[in-house]
Design an enzyme around this catalytic site. Structure first.
Site, PDB file in Angstrom:
ATOM      1  N   MET A 194      68.007  12.068  88.504  1.00  0.00           N
ATOM      2  CA  MET A 194      68.813  13.300  88.563  1.00  0.00           C
ATOM      3  C   MET A 194      69.444  13.171  89.884  1.00  0.00           C
ATOM      4  O   MET A 194      70.507  13.484  89.941  1.00  0.00           O
ATOM      5  CB  MET A 194      67.879  14.306  88.457  1.00  0.00           C
ATOM      6  CG  MET A 194      67.183  14.438  87.162  1.00  0.00           C
ATOM      7  SD  MET A 194      67.900  14.944  85.705  1.00  0.00           S
ATOM      8  CE  MET A 194      67.591  16.764  85.590  1.00  0.00           C
TER       9      MET A 194
ATOM     10  N   GLY B 263      66.816  21.573  91.996  1.00  0.00           N
ATOM     11  CA  GLY B 263      66.109  21.436  90.569  1.00  0.00           C
ATOM     12  C   GLY B 263      64.704  20.856  90.313  1.00  0.00           C
ATOM     13  O   GLY B 263      64.335  20.783  89.368  1.00  0.00           O
ATOM     14  N   THR B 264      64.329  20.518  91.689  1.00  0.00           N
ATOM     15  CA  THR B 264      62.746  20.075  91.456  1.00  0.00           C
ATOM     16  C   THR B 264      61.760  21.213  91.108  1.00  0.00           C
ATOM     17  O   THR B 264      62.237  22.521  91.435  1.00  0.00           O
ATOM     18  CB  THR B 264      62.568  19.715  92.776  1.00  0.00           C
ATOM     19  OG1 THR B 264      63.571  19.074  93.440  1.00  0.00           O
ATOM     20  CG2 THR B 264      61.103  19.029  92.941  1.00  0.00           C
ATOM     21  N   THR B 265      60.863  21.152  90.315  1.00  0.00           N
ATOM     22  CA  THR B 265      60.005  22.315  89.955  1.00  0.00           C
ATOM     23  C   THR B 265      58.624  22.330  90.657  1.00  0.00           C
ATOM     24  O   THR B 265      58.630  21.389  91.703  1.00  0.00           O
ATOM     25  CB  THR B 265      59.718  21.899  88.376  1.00  0.00           C
ATOM     26  OG1 THR B 265      59.006  20.590  88.306  1.00  0.00           O
ATOM     27  CG2 THR B 265      60.777  21.928  87.462  1.00  0.00           C
TER      28      THR B 265
ATOM     29  N   HIS C  57      64.834  18.555  67.855  1.00  0.00           N
ATOM     30  CA  HIS C  57      64.874  17.759  68.747  1.00  0.00           C
ATOM     31  C   HIS C  57      64.443  16.170  68.070  1.00  0.00           C
ATOM     32  O   HIS C  57      64.016  16.245  66.937  1.00  0.00           O
ATOM     33  CB  HIS C  57      63.697  17.810  69.755  1.00  0.00           C
ATOM     34  CG  HIS C  57      63.941  18.899  70.772  1.00  0.00           C
ATOM     35  ND1 HIS C  57      63.923  20.222  70.515  1.00  0.00           N
ATOM     36  CD2 HIS C  57      64.299  18.825  72.178  1.00  0.00           C
ATOM     37  CE1 HIS C  57      64.400  20.996  71.480  1.00  0.00           C
ATOM     38  NE2 HIS C  57      64.585  20.027  72.442  1.00  0.00           N
ATOM     39  N   HIS C  58      64.813  15.178  68.902  1.00  0.00           N
ATOM     40  CA  HIS C  58      64.336  13.907  68.428  1.00  0.00           C
ATOM     41  C   HIS C  58      62.947  13.721  68.183  1.00  0.00           C
ATOM     42  O   HIS C  58      61.954  14.535  68.341  1.00  0.00           O
ATOM     43  CB  HIS C  58      64.802  12.967  69.602  1.00  0.00           C
ATOM     44  CG  HIS C  58      63.889  13.361  70.943  1.00  0.00           C
ATOM     45  ND1 HIS C  58      62.725  12.686  71.021  1.00  0.00           N
ATOM     46  CD2 HIS C  58      64.226  14.042  71.699  1.00  0.00           C
ATOM     47  CE1 HIS C  58      62.266  13.336  72.282  1.00  0.00           C
ATOM     48  NE2 HIS C  58      63.162  13.963  72.720  1.00  0.00           N
TER      49      HIS C  58
ATOM     50  N   LYS D  43      59.555  13.735  70.415  1.00  0.00           N
ATOM     51  CA  LYS D  43      59.096  14.743  71.200  1.00  0.00           C
ATOM     52  C   LYS D  43      57.707  15.077  70.771  1.00  0.00           C
ATOM     53  O   LYS D  43      57.295  15.243  69.503  1.00  0.00           O
ATOM     54  CB  LYS D  43      59.952  16.109  70.984  1.00  0.00           C
ATOM     55  CG  LYS D  43      59.705  17.113  71.824  1.00  0.00           C
ATOM     56  CD  LYS D  43      60.679  18.377  71.876  1.00  0.00           C
ATOM     57  CE  LYS D  43      60.424  19.470  72.745  1.00  0.00           C
ATOM     58  NZ  LYS D  43      60.387  19.086  74.322  1.00  0.00           N
TER      59      LYS D  43
END
Lengths: 263, 263, 263, 263
Positions: free
Chosen positions: C13, C97-99, C153-154, C157
């Site tokens: 990111m 953007g870090t959680t 989703h793919h 997941k």
């Protein structure tokens, strides 16, 4: 196990095809070919560290050393015909994604394959989903002749409509009588609102960032609608078609043009 | 209970509105108005066999006999202004779906309502879903300025693009700088493929039998897409907006134009 | 020009964020930070051959040498709080953007930012389209309380429903009364057909190869439907949100949690 | 001109079928049948003021007076078999939308039709779009075996999944090996999220007010997706299938079950 060689393995498509063959339990990669190769075995290539398969620069060398069932070709138009013919002559069934064949060349390859009972396939589009969409659209148009096409692509695409949209329209036009759709007194308040016209059917091209390559074919009938949509998210989408081609050509005794003729 | 009268009850919209009021637990139908009525009570009408509500031909008679909180109006442009003004003067909050008001009339109604602290609403479009779609599209365009509109209608529709599509484009144009989208070297292989242009945004109109009234607004950004779609399946779709209007106007002290200003 | 530093530039990111800053005409990249960096200038990194910007291992060294307006942070939960606090103390507005922030930490950062009139933003989801979808869904649910969510989703997941679907349902539940939808005598012929239940609203999870990350929120009302769909095609989709954050925080005098509070 | 009679003309379907025959330039309505009829000619019915066609209560009377090519039957299960057999015996090709035939009855009708070289058709579903959707889904599943079905209906529907969804799943299961889709470690955070399971394929049922009857079949492959969607907006959607049946049966010399076997 089907023994496969990949010609043009250093290109983007050829490299993806090589990985597909390696990952497929029914296929065995027996050699790769690329005139620009500077290595002798695939494990010398950083992308294939564990793969002990010989790399050839010349097709003549390859066939002397290696026996194969299928020849996957993702090379360049300049050599594609020669490669395909060469494969057939060596009784290796070609599965070709390279473009640029003339009608005369295709005719000749078909005749040769038939005479020698060898299978083969050239496909301009290997995405199974896209080919099915076109087939289904052609069939639906026989019963629901009112149809419009919306194709959606990223906003850097130059041409509108897309090649797939035009090909779809062409295939539909083959089976339905030319038909002017919509209200005969229809009026465009802004020019272009009703889209492009292809023998009476309308085509709309959407271009937006983020989009990749998408198409929907919409059919309308009394009180109902039928929509067929294809989404292409990734170049790898052509690989399931190549794998299908490899499996089918080994059992064929003729040369086929277009994946749709295998489905 | 909110006491409601319906003006124009014999029309298609008025009749649907009458049924909505009757079916709503918070509303009480106290009278209906229609100059063409030939009955005195609603139960004489085959469509409302059990409904004992007086029917009036003249609004002046109605207000003498009946007290109401809200005046729903689905009449004709020729009388709509007079009706709305009349309702306000009798302290009945109007909820008006009739079109044809001039800007001057709206301004005057607003001033009157404000001065007398009465609520009121005129809405050219009462479908909540359609109004939300336009609002959301306007907001999204501020952050994702690349946008195209596809509207889809039955194939008897005359005009393209639809009024809702044009209104949506207008609302988007208010908030985004004019912007030429797509590849600057873009080429139409068939004229019209890229649709109609409205200040740089493209509009596509699809017409097919079976379709009713549908619209999608597509936004594209880096690696993502946002789509807002409205489907109108039935004329009754405007009724939830009318019901919402009835509930809201009784608490308002001003006159509002456009359902979007209530949401 | 807004002067920007990127912390965690060697991560996936962080690296994408670095490229975004470089490509943006209103932003100037003034430094990058990464504890694992083994170079002193960005041009030593093969991914940034022409970029003459200093690389720091320690934040204390960075602030001694470089002045910046905005601190983009894509690091790891363990250091994110400390980084954010550090940025604020040095009057650099953080865009994070870090959680992994606790509620107490967020409260404290907000208080500090307010007291010192500095802007800041933490956003768990920077994809503008996804955030708009959730906002619009929350608003629509106030007027069209019948809603179902389909997320696609793919097929690799693990969890169903997706985090975004659950977050959307949560946001909708905040504004609508709990409501059992559908026919009260509804019967599942096959268990699970009607999907998962979240306070009366249904969530359906589709998993297919080829898909990336998509969600649609469907609302139904009398005679109409409203659908809001988000498609995420690429990880880069979060970048337009980061760019928006950078532009907005320099003018803020408070600390904001959630991109939705900036839109 | 194909001469057509309609049995069960006073029912909802029979009445729609009668109108379809009247509006079709290649068809001539020669009689209608209904045991409950209290009139002798269609013009006595307010719905058909200008149509001078005889109305019969008994099929035996009808065949004495009228000659026909095709017998459209929308009656009730109790008489459908008898009617169909009767039509065949009188060399009128039946096109039957009535349900309730046993397998033995169908077998017997087929044998009789074959022996006497008469055409006939029974179809539980006459909506061409829906039948094409199922056919296409079955074909696509042979090449793209990862598939999920989403069906969407109005919120008063009792059963989930819908009959069409189950029939589609059944048709797909006939051609693909049972296959557990998705991540093998997949986890439902909320039970039901992944939908109903039918031999490894997932079915999701959406119920919302406003919706009518819709279904989409989603296929996924490497990097691509294919979606087939059918929208049924109106009960009249079955009429194009009936018209097609009428045109086809006159040329048939066998009895067919299922519209899909005519397409």
């Amino acid at each position: 196990m089907i023994k496969v060689i990949v010609a043009g393995y250093q290109g983007k498509m050829g490299s993806t095809a090589t990985k597909m063959v390696l990952s497929h339990t029914e296929f065995e990669l027996v050699a790769v070919l690329d005139p620009h190769a500077e290595i002798n075995a695939l494990w010398e290539d950083a992308a294939f560290p564990d793969v002990n398969v010989p790399v050839f620069k010349k097709k003549e060398d390859l066939v002397k050393k290696v026996q194969a069932d299928v020849w996957i070709d993702f090379t360049i138009p300049a050599v594609a015909y020669e490669h395909t013919r060469f494969a057939l002559e060596h009784k290796i069934a070609p599965v070709v994604g390279t473009t640029g064949f003339t009608d005369a060349q295709v005719t000749e390859l078909k005749a040769y394959a038939k005479a020698h009972k060898i299978g083969g396939l050239i496909a301009p589009n290997f995405a199974i989903g896209a080919v099915l969409m076109m087939q289904f659209a052609q069939k639906a148009a026989q019963y629901l002749p009112d149809v419009e096409i919306i194709e959606l692509h990223h906003d850097q695409k130059l041409d509108a409509p897309s090649g797939t949209a035009l090909k779809t329209a062409e295939m539909i036009a083959e089976v339905r009588a030319t038909k002017k759709q919509g209200n005969s007194a229809e009026k465009e308040l802004l020019p272009g609102a009703r889209g492009a016209d292809y023998e009476g059917m309308k085509i709309h091209s959407v271009r937006l960032p983020g989009l990749i390559a998408h198409q929907q074919v919409l059919f309308g009938g009394t009180g109902e609608g039928l929509t067929i949509r294809h989404d292409s998210y990734d170049r790898a989408s052509f690989m399931s078609g190549v794998a299908l081609g490899v499996k089918k050509v080994v059992a064929l005794e003729e040369f086929i043009y277009g994946l749709e003729n295998l489905l």
